[in-house]
Design a protein around this motif. Structure first.
Motif, PDB file in Angstrom:
ATOM      1  N   GLU A   1      12.062  17.353 -32.280  1.00 39.54           N
ATOM      2  CA  GLU A   1      10.873  17.243 -33.129  1.00 39.54           C
ATOM      3  C   GLU A   1      10.622  15.812 -33.606  1.00 39.54           C
ATOM      4  O   GLU A   1       9.471  15.433 -33.851  1.00 39.54           O
ATOM      5  N   THR A   2      11.676  15.007 -33.750  1.00 38.02           N
ATOM      6  CA  THR A   2      11.513  13.697 -34.378  1.00 38.02           C
ATOM      7  C   THR A   2      11.580  12.517 -33.419  1.00 38.02           C
ATOM      8  O   THR A   2      11.134  11.426 -33.757  1.00 38.02           O
TER       9      THR A   2
ATOM     10  N   LYS B   1      22.296  23.328 -33.271  1.00 38.79           N
ATOM     11  CA  LYS B   1      22.495  22.794 -34.624  1.00 38.79           C
ATOM     12  C   LYS B   1      23.114  23.866 -35.501  1.00 38.79           C
ATOM     13  O   LYS B   1      22.715  25.032 -35.401  1.00 38.79           O
TER      14      LYS B   1
ATOM     15  N   SER C   1      16.045  14.506 -33.236  1.00 37.90           N
ATOM     16  CA  SER C   1      15.926  15.839 -32.643  1.00 37.90           C
ATOM     17  C   SER C   1      14.704  15.863 -31.738  1.00 37.90           C
ATOM     18  O   SER C   1      13.946  14.881 -31.645  1.00 37.90           O
TER      19      SER C   1
ATOM     20  N   GLN D   1      20.372   9.717 -34.532  1.00 35.15           N
ATOM     21  CA  GLN D   1      20.294  11.076 -35.079  1.00 35.15           C
ATOM     22  C   GLN D   1      18.845  11.550 -35.039  1.00 35.15           C
ATOM     23  O   GLN D   1      18.158  11.605 -36.050  1.00 35.15           O
TER      24      GLN D   1
END
Length: 219
Positions: A106-107, A173, A104, A102
């Motif tokens: 950004e992560t 999302k 994204s 899980q």
């Protein structure tokens, strides 16, 4: 529904989810394979208990330790499978093992990207390379014409999220409609669909991305 007639089958990621259900339904089918090689990273661990229970009741089910991201582990598994086959070939290789995190845009970091690619993309390639001699042997020994899962084939279990064209439908999302629709499709239904599609695959399907109903997913 046409029955799958593959005499020897190897599945990766067999201790849970679709992999485990594939093992169950193959064992319970009208013409179960002579050998089913169910692989996972830790066949002796707690997550493989259900798989071990099945193996205790079905002598044609062989559990094999295998990490698809580890080339030496794949080579070791191939030796075990070849020994069990005793000169016969492997009809069907199902690359089912995969990991999902899980994360994204950004992560996600480079380590996670590399880890995922090694399992989900490089793993099936290494499996195909290593087991190709056994697949070729099965094809040479078969009297069937053309390509089929009963003769010799490699099936890579994928996802609609691998479709570039479908990206706007699955990447946004929070993807509520996608998550809700997925929740309506049980593992049992998914695998029954897969096993109804496998027997009808031929040369014209090679390289296609198909859903559980056999319909083409645009790439």
């Amino acid at each position: 529904m046409a029955a799958l007639r593959a005499r020897t089958v190897l599945l990766t990621g067999s201790n849970r989810g679709i992999g485990l259900e594939l093992v169950k339904q193959l064992l319970g089918g009208p013409r179960p394979p002579a050998w089913i090689f169910a692989t996972c990273r830790d066949p002796e661990g707690p997550r493989a208990q259900e798989l071990r229970d099945l193996a205790s009741r079905h002598p044609n089910l062989v559990l094999v330790k295998l990490d698809v991201a580890n080339p030496s582990a794949i080579a070791d598994a191939a030796k075990i499978v070849e020994g069990k086959l005793n000169g016969a070939g492997l009809n069907l290789l199902i690359n089912n093992a995969g990991i999902y995190a899980q994360v994204s845009l950004e992560t996600v970091d480079s380590d996670e990207m590399i880890r995922t690619y090694k399992t989900n993309a490089v793993g099936p390639l290494l499996m195909a390379q290593t087991f190709l001699p056994l697949l070729k042997k099965a094809a040479q020994n078969s009297t069937e014409k053309g390509l089929s899962c009963s003769k010799a084939a490699i099936i890579n279990i994928s996802t609609v999220m691998g479709s570039i064209e479908k990206t706007p439908e699955s990447f946004c999302k929070p993807v509520i409609s996608y998550r809700c629709s997925k929740a309506d499709l049980t593992v049992d239904t998914s695998v029954r669909g897969l096993l109804s599609v496998l027997p009808v695959l031929s040369e014209k399907h090679s390289g296609n991305l198909l859903n559980w109903e056999g319909k083409v997913i645009p790439w």
